[in-house]
Design an enzyme around this catalytic site. Structure first.
Site, short mmCIF file in Angstrom:
data_model
loop_
_atom_site.label_atom_id
_atom_site.label_comp_id
_atom_site.label_asym_id
_atom_site.label_seq_id
_atom_site.Cartn_x
_atom_site.Cartn_y
_atom_site.Cartn_z
N CYS A 399 0.90 -1.18 0.14
CA CYS A 399 0.10 0.10 0.06
C CYS A 399 0.85 1.25 -0.09
O CYS A 399 1.37 1.70 -1.18
CB CYS A 399 -0.89 -0.10 1.10
SG CYS A 399 -2.19 1.14 1.01
N HIS A 526 -3.42 -5.19 -0.05
CA HIS A 526 -2.86 -5.95 1.37
C HIS A 526 -2.78 -7.36 1.26
O HIS A 526 -4.09 -8.01 2.01
CB HIS A 526 -3.78 -5.11 2.50
CG HIS A 526 -3.62 -3.79 2.74
ND1 HIS A 526 -2.71 -3.46 3.67
CD2 HIS A 526 -4.11 -2.81 2.23
CE1 HIS A 526 -2.80 -2.22 3.73
NE2 HIS A 526 -3.74 -1.52 2.67
N GLU A 528 -1.44 -9.30 3.35
CA GLU A 528 -1.47 -9.87 4.61
C GLU A 528 -2.88 -10.35 5.18
O GLU A 528 -2.96 -11.40 5.79
CB GLU A 528 -0.87 -9.13 5.57
CG GLU A 528 -1.65 -7.96 5.79
CD GLU A 528 -1.52 -6.72 5.08
OE1 GLU A 528 -1.72 -5.43 5.34
OE2 GLU A 528 -0.78 -6.77 3.95
#
Length: 619
Positions: A399, A526, A528
């Site tokens: 990001c 993102h 994750e």
């Protein structure tokens, strides 16, 4: 439908989220479909405007909901996809009731906490509990975590709602687990049960009596303490479970299983679990927990962020690094670096801190620059990107990390010295990063590009596409207001920055790679958020492998690791090379790893001799 409510005692922060997730893990391992609800008794509509220092990271769901970080625990532990209504706040409930009152749904009656607010809570829970979270099948069990502590004034409407709810759904369908801290003062060395007694007394005074008391403690508590809690809290000693501090959260479900939680829930909720299959229930978790204990070799990953004083600010990033490292038999050593300390101003003001942070960055094996907002620390992130690029250090930007990498490249390769983001400098003459059409100035909550979106890979060969399993597209979750200015894309690409992933309209830049660099990857999304213990995120897996110098061989083998590469210690590797031992004994019982594209790694009909006797990569 069965419901398990998890409440907290007089002290917060004792790990209710992990314990609630572990209940779900136990039941799911027994073949039940499980969903989860997190209740936060704050008046905010959602977690979107929270400061990372106030409440940790903001977790984003597929549907774009910005929610409490505990929902990340539920998704990772249970491998399910939750929705915005799985997170209930006081603000959401009151907004719902007020909207109904404005429409005249209450027919002119006085709207009160009881029954209107409490009824709304119960109806919401029943509705969400029926929503599928994995495939199309309805869940059989719903785990509900009530945030805050018993006795908090803001949580009382929820406590009253569940007092009524237990009669609404009948006793055989409702179970209450109360989590409480049992402190161990160093002065006396004796476990203190008063906090637990007080919180249970408060809970029973509200009309709820716990079926299980889960005691959090620094060390295991003895039978005497359990019996004392049993006597004062009106439960059997077998219903007092101790969860002491463990080396890994993956041990929590195993410890609960050893304390007979599955048998208790099976009998209490009439779940009809086939107990003959119980031995195989948690095999994957046992393997995972064992690996956290046996891994010895470390890989040093520097996380250059803005909120590093509170590690929960990067909870999902930390978990994703751990998942990827465990997948290749490495223990991650996370080095948190405050990005503002890498800036020239710090050199002038506090030179010792400046040099200390730069030393930590230089000694790391890989660099990760996560997301964030605002100007503070941005120049430090840009300098970290520059150091990784110029010194060929493995790098992953997420990001804001992608935006920092693009700005750095424009400044130092394209010689656009004033290149910047309009978020940082609205007057810049070279706006490499610009605000999004979805961004509404003056309103902060829910105005970003949020949720799961599709990224289309370019036709050119790229490392990141190979790591995903070479698909044409990939779906990942987003949370950002700014994007790379498309006017500069051709100029950046002509100097070696490759935009290998774009959105469906091919206007938004989603993934960058640097040409002739071991691993310099950044994503606007993102990754994750979709990482799982047995399904590590491909960008993170690439970072760990590159940091270990094993990425090229991994890709050359078709994104599979050989048994020798899975070996942990260098001494083990030497023995294998000399033909003295085989790693097969260690890894042949481990579960297979699934990559971010849903494909089983090492399961593509490869030659068994080439792949090794143990098969693909372990979890």
């Amino acid at each position: 439908m069965k419901y398990i409510l998890v409440t907290g005692g007089v002290i917060s922060g004792v790990g209710k989220g992990v314990i609630a997730s572990s209940f779900g893990t136990l039941l799911k391992s027994c073949g039940l479909d499980v969903t989860s609800i997190k209740i936060d008794p704050y008046i905010n509509i959602d977690a979107g405007t929270f400061s990372p220092y106030e409440h940790g990271e903001v977790y984003v769901l597929d549907d774009g909901a910005e929610v409490d970080l505990d929902l990340g625990n539920y998704e990772r532990f249970l491998d399910i996809t939750l929705h915005r209504n799985n997170n209930i706040t006081t603000g959401k409930i009151y907004r719902l009731v007020i909207e109904k009152e404005r429409r005249g749904d209450y027919l002119g009656k006085t709207v009160q906490v009881v029954p209107h607010i409490t009824d709304a809570i119960q109806e919401w829970v029943e509705s969400v509990a029926q929503t599928p979270v994995q495939g199309s099948s309805k869940p059989q069990v719903c785990i509900i975590e009530l945030g805050g502590t018993i006795g908090d004034i803001e949580g009382m409407p929820f406590v009253e709602a569940f007092r009524q709810f237990q009669f609404r759904v009948k006793r055989e369908n409702f179970c209450l687990a109360h989590v409480s801290l049992v402190p161990l003062p160093k002065a006396t060395g004796e476990p203190k049960t008063k906090p637990t007694q007080s919180s249970v007394r408060e809970l029973r005074g509200c009309g709820l009596s716990p079926d299980l008391i889960v005691c959090r403690s620094e060390k295991p508590i003895g039978l005497e303490v359990k019996e004392k809690i049993s006597n004062f809290c009106h439960v059997d000693p077998d219903q007092v479970i101790c969860i002491h501090d463990l080396s890994s959260i993956y041990h929590v479900p195993i410890l609960m299983e050893q304390n007979g939680v599955i048998e208790f829930l099976n009998e209490r909720l009439k779940l009809k679990i086939d107990m003959s299959k119980r031995a195989k229930c948690l095999q994957h978790w046992r393997d995972l927990a064992r690996r956290t204990e046996t891994v010895r070799r470390e890989v040093n990953i520097a996380i250059v962020g803005k909120y590093t004083k509170f590690t929960d600010s990067y909870a999902s990033v930390v978990k994703a690094v751990q998942h990827a490292a465990l997948a290749v038999n490495r223990k991650p050593n996370l080095i948190f670096i405050e990005s503002c300390l890498l800036e020239q101003e710090t050199l002038q003001r506090e030179p010792s801190k400046y040099h200390k942070e730069w030393q930590k960055l230089c000694e790391s094996n890989g660099i990760l620059v996560p997301g964030g907002f605002g100007a503070r620390g941005m120049e430090g992130k840009i300098r970290a990107c520059q150091w990784a690029r110029e010194n060929r250090k493995p790098f992953l930007g997420i990001c804001l990390g992608l935006q920092a990498a693009v700005i750095e490249f424009a400044r130092n390769v394209l010689s656009l010295q004033d290149a910047n983001s309009t978020e940082i400098n609205p007057e810049t003459t070279n706006p490499l990063v610009i605000d999004m059409p979805e961004h509404h100035i003056g309103q902060m909550g829910g105005t970003m590009r949020l949720g799961k979106r599709t990224t289309i890979f370019s036709e050119q060969t790229s490392i990141i596409r190979k790591l995903y399993g070479n698909p044409r597209t990939v779906d990942e979750r987003h949370r950002h207001r700014y994007e790379v200015n498309p006017q500069y894309v051709s100029q950046l690409e002509s100097h070696g920055m490759r935009f290998v992933g774009m959105d469906e309209d091919k206007k938004r830049m989603e993934i960058i790679e640097l040409r002739d660099h071991p691993y310099f990857v950044a994503t606007q999304y993102h990754p994750e958020y979709l990482s799982r213990p047995l399904k590590p995120s491909p960008p993170f897996l690439g970072l760990i492998l590159a940091s270990e110098g094993r990425l090229k061989s991994y890709i050359d083998r078709g994104c599979r690791l050989s048994p020798r590469q899975l070996s942990d210690a260098s001494s083990d590797e030497d023995e294998i090379l000399n033909g003295k031992s085989s790693p097969c004994k260690e890894i042949q019982s481990q579960p297979k790893l699934v990559n971010g594209n849903g494909l089983t790694v090492g399961d593509n009909n490869s030659d068994p001799e080439e792949e090794g006797a143990c098969g693909g990569i372990g979890a």
